[in-house]
Design an enzyme around this catalytic site. Structure first.
Site, PDB file in Angstrom:
ATOM      1  CB  CYS A 127      -0.895  -0.021   1.242  1.00  0.00           C
ATOM      2  SG  CYS A 127      -1.956   1.437   1.395  1.00  0.00           S
TER       3      CYS A 127
ATOM      4  CG  HIS B  40      -5.632  -2.054  -1.512  1.00  0.00           C
ATOM      5  ND1 HIS B  40      -4.545  -2.709  -0.952  1.00  0.00           N
ATOM      6  CD2 HIS B  40      -5.422  -0.740  -1.292  1.00  0.00           C
ATOM      7  CE1 HIS B  40      -3.735  -1.812  -0.416  1.00  0.00           C
ATOM      8  NE2 HIS B  40      -4.229  -0.603  -0.615  1.00  0.00           N
ATOM      9  CD  GLU B  41      -6.767   1.781  -4.146  1.00  0.00           C
ATOM     10  OE1 GLU B  41      -6.915   2.800  -3.440  1.00  0.00           O
ATOM     11  OE2 GLU B  41      -5.689   1.174  -4.205  1.00  0.00           O
TER      12      GLU B  41
ATOM     13  CG  HIS C 286      -7.300   2.898   1.006  1.00  0.00           C
ATOM     14  ND1 HIS C 286      -6.511   3.186   2.098  1.00  0.00           N
ATOM     15  CD2 HIS C 286      -6.468   2.331   0.094  1.00  0.00           C
ATOM     16  CE1 HIS C 286      -5.260   2.797   1.861  1.00  0.00           C
ATOM     17  NE2 HIS C 286      -5.210   2.267   0.660  1.00  0.00           N
TER      18      HIS C 286
HETATM   19 ZN    ZN Z   1      -3.574   1.352  -0.161  1.00  0.00          ZN
END
Ligand code: ZN
Length: 231
Positions: free
Chosen positions: A130, A172-173, A176
């Site tokens: 990341c 993953h995004e 976030h």
């Molecule tokens: Zn990330």
């Protein structure tokens, strides 16, 4: 305009002012784990920016992601708690690692207020990193295919199935935007400094040896599909 909406708009304007002052190729500073914005639930985007401002913000995020370089960037990573992310993966050649990861590439796109749900029980376990946790990689077990919903930058609804490495990027995004970092989902014993990962595990398509040597266990669902793919 609600206070949180005004806060987002003001943060975006300050970020764009700083970028303009730094020149046309400016990138935004990427905040690192420990910054509270990475742990906040991002505010759903609701048209609080002028169309030109949104375009300029997305261009800044795109430049910042490419310069990092990375394959995804969520607005909180440049300090803005808004549910917007950009993704783009040029792919990474045609070796076995790429084939096993199903990393065919992902054209640049914008995710606004995204959500995902696993399509089935099929999981895959791979190392990932990341831009906001610089210097480390760890194994995360994720759905191989997800049903992605949300909007694009024009407000057009998105409703599709994403598979392979692009599905990992999307998860993953989107995480976030919920205040979740990949380390929250990682198999912690797999945690590797990027140099050590490169030296020991970077060339391994599925982290089977890493699991044995570092002492973590891949879930059976992930191991099964990974084992089949290897051959
Ligand atoms: Zn990330």
């Amino acid at each position: 305009m609600p206070r949180s909406e005004r806060l987002v708009r003001d943060l975006v304007r300050r970020t764009l002012d700083a970028a303009r002052a730094a020149g046309p190729d400016a990138v935004a500073p990427i905040v690192q784990a420990g910054h509270p914005v990475l742990r906040a639930v991002a505010r759903p985007y609701d048209g609080e920016l002028e169309p030109d401002e949104l375009t300029e913000l997305l261009a800044l995020m795109h430049r910042t992601m490419r310069a990092a370089p990375g394959v995804g960037l969520a607005a909180p990573q440049i300090g803005i708690p808004s549910a917007v992310a950009v993704v783009e993966d040029p792919g990474a050649g045609d070796d076995e690692v790429v084939r096993v990861r199903e990393r065919a590439g992902l054209a640049y796109r914008v995710l606004v207020n995204p959500s995902y749900a696993p399509v089935d029980g099929d999981e895959v376990a791979f190392y990932e990193g990341c831009l906001s946790v610089v210097g480390y990689q760890a194994v995360v077990v994720r759905a191989r295919s997800v049903h992605l919903t949300g909007l694009d930058e024009a407000g057009v609804p998105v409703d599709e199935v994403v598979r392979g490495w692009p599905a990992r990027i999307v998860q993953h995004e989107t995480d976030h935007l919920r205040g979740t970092l990949y380390v929250d989902r990682a198999l912690t014993r797999s945690l590797s400094a990027t140099d050590a990962w490169g030296a020991h595990w970077g060339a391994e398509p599925v982290p089977l040896e890493a699991a044995r040597a570092l002492g973590f266990e891949l879930p059976r669902t992930a191991r099964g599909s990974a084992g089949e793919e290897r051959r």
